[in-house]
Design an enzyme around this catalytic site. Structure first.
Site, PDB file in Angstrom:
ATOM      1  N   CYS A 144       1.038  -1.334  -0.022  1.00  0.00           N
ATOM      2  CA  CYS A 144       0.098  -0.017  -0.016  1.00  0.00           C
ATOM      3  C   CYS A 144       0.832   1.278   0.098  1.00  0.00           C
ATOM      4  O   CYS A 144       0.328   2.275  -0.292  1.00  0.00           O
ATOM      5  CB  CYS A 144      -0.903   0.075   1.174  1.00  0.00           C
ATOM      6  SG  CYS A 144      -2.196  -1.244   1.287  1.00  0.00           S
ATOM      7  N   ALA A 145       2.317   1.161   0.496  1.00  0.00           N
ATOM      8  CA  ALA A 145       2.908   2.512   0.485  1.00  0.00           C
ATOM      9  C   ALA A 145       3.640   2.627  -0.979  1.00  0.00           C
ATOM     10  O   ALA A 145       4.345   3.658  -0.941  1.00  0.00           O
ATOM     11  CB  ALA A 145       3.986   2.174   1.477  1.00  0.00           C
TER      12      ALA A 145
END
Length: 356
Positions: A144-145
């Protein structure tokens, strides 16, 4: 590279696949999957009602997602569908920047929901008219980063060589990882949250290019936190790993890390004019609002992206960033942030040209 020539976000675009997943329809399908299984089915299904999501987009329709499939089929689908999405994202980002593919010097592709060799960037070079000497950087594992960290990697690549233009492409097929034979709570949460999508960005230090300046980027990985978020390799695909304590972790540990990043860039929380935070879920948004001093419900861009697209993993924060820029960039620094496997926080700072 002189300090007065920052990397600039010259183009930014997003795209989604064609199939719409209505949250009510997915909830009904999950109820069928759980029928006769878990004793607390009704309680488990409330995750669909409280997710803050109305719809998502997928590369395959719901009836296909419900069918079991193995690695061979999933990999073939990923190669074709992810490539199609980044091709569209690339075309849109280049158009937004007013550039042609032949003017790009480097391509970085960020993705964690599948593996392709040759890589997606190499495959894309056979579809668009990039120069044969373009540098390619496939990036895997950021989860997700990946969108925010990818923005920082692209800025660093652009700053490494004068007048350089970097095309960043971020794509995730999160629904592709759903495993219909897994009735675990983590798989159910993934079914309630995940969608597919892609984003493209042109990051440039060319003196002719305009756009918000990317003035800082960084990350922080907490020790002994590998089990907070990630994938577990199963025989029939990637099984999601979620720690239910992520929102409380944000409330207790995110603030000091953010303050340290901002201080390194001569800023404090009160200096931020815009927030492009990854909306991992409703409770994560609520925790971020509390940490950042935002009125509950006030992180409207993140909430709207979550409502309309779900959690697309890495591209999601770039969807939020595009929403902020499209509706008029704030008159001051914009913070892009996301949390991903590691457990890692990623940050990027952008200044509109008037504030750079």
């Amino acid at each position: 590279m002189p300090d007065d020539l920052p990397a600039r976000l010259t183009g930014l675009a997003t795209t989604v696949p064609p199939h719409v997943l209505d949250q009510a329809a997915v909830r009904a399908a999950a109820a069928e999957m759980l029928a006769g299984g878990a004793a607390d089915t009704d309680r488990l299904l409330t995750v669909f009602d409280s997710a803050g999501i109305e719809r998502r987009f997928a590369t395959r329709p719901l009836n296909v997602l419900r069918q079991p499939s193995g690695w061979r089929e999933r990999s073939a689908h990923y190669e074709a569908a992810a490539l199609a999405l980044i091709e569209t994202a690339a075309k849109r980002a280049l158009a937004d920047a007013g550039l042609g593919a032949g003017e790009i010097d480097a391509i970085a592709v960020v993705s964690t929901t599948g593996i392709a060799t040759p890589s997606l960037d190499a495959r894309l070079m056979n579809r668009l008219a990039f120069r044969p000497d373009v540098e390619c950087l496939p990036v895997f594992g950021l989860g997700c980063a990946g969108g925010v960290l990818g923005l920082g990697r692209a800025a660093a690549l652009a700053r490494a060589v004068p007048a350089r233009r970097v095309l960043l492409l971020v794509v995730e097929l999160c629904t592709h990882t759903f495993r219909p034979d897994d009735a675990s709570k983590s798989n159910l949460v993934a079914a309630a949250l995940f969608g597919d999508g892609a984003a493209g960005a042109v990051v440039s230090t060319h003196p002719d290019d305009a756009g918000p300046a990317i003035t800082g980027w960084g990350e922080h990985t907490w020790p002994d936190s590998l089990d907070v978020m990630g994938w577990r390799v199963a025989d029939d695909g990637l099984a999601v790993v979620f720690d239910r304590a992520i929102p409380s972790f944000v409330r207790s540990d995110f603030g000091p890390v953010l303050d340290a990043f901002l201080a390194r860039n001569g800023l404090a929380r009160g200096d931020l004019a815009g927030l492009a935070c990854h909306p991992g879920g409703r409770k994560v948004i609520e925790a971020l609002e509390a940490v950042l001093g935002v009125t509950p419900g006030g992180m409207t861009a993140a909430r709207e992206v979550l409502r309309q697209h779900g959690n697309m993993s890495a591209p999601t924060a770039l969807f939020v960033l595009r929403d902020l820029i499209t509706h008029g960039p704030p008159d001051g620094p914009i913070l892009a942030s996301a949390l991903g496997p590691g457990f890692t926080a990623g940050f990027a700072l952008l200044h509109p040209e008037s504030a750079a």
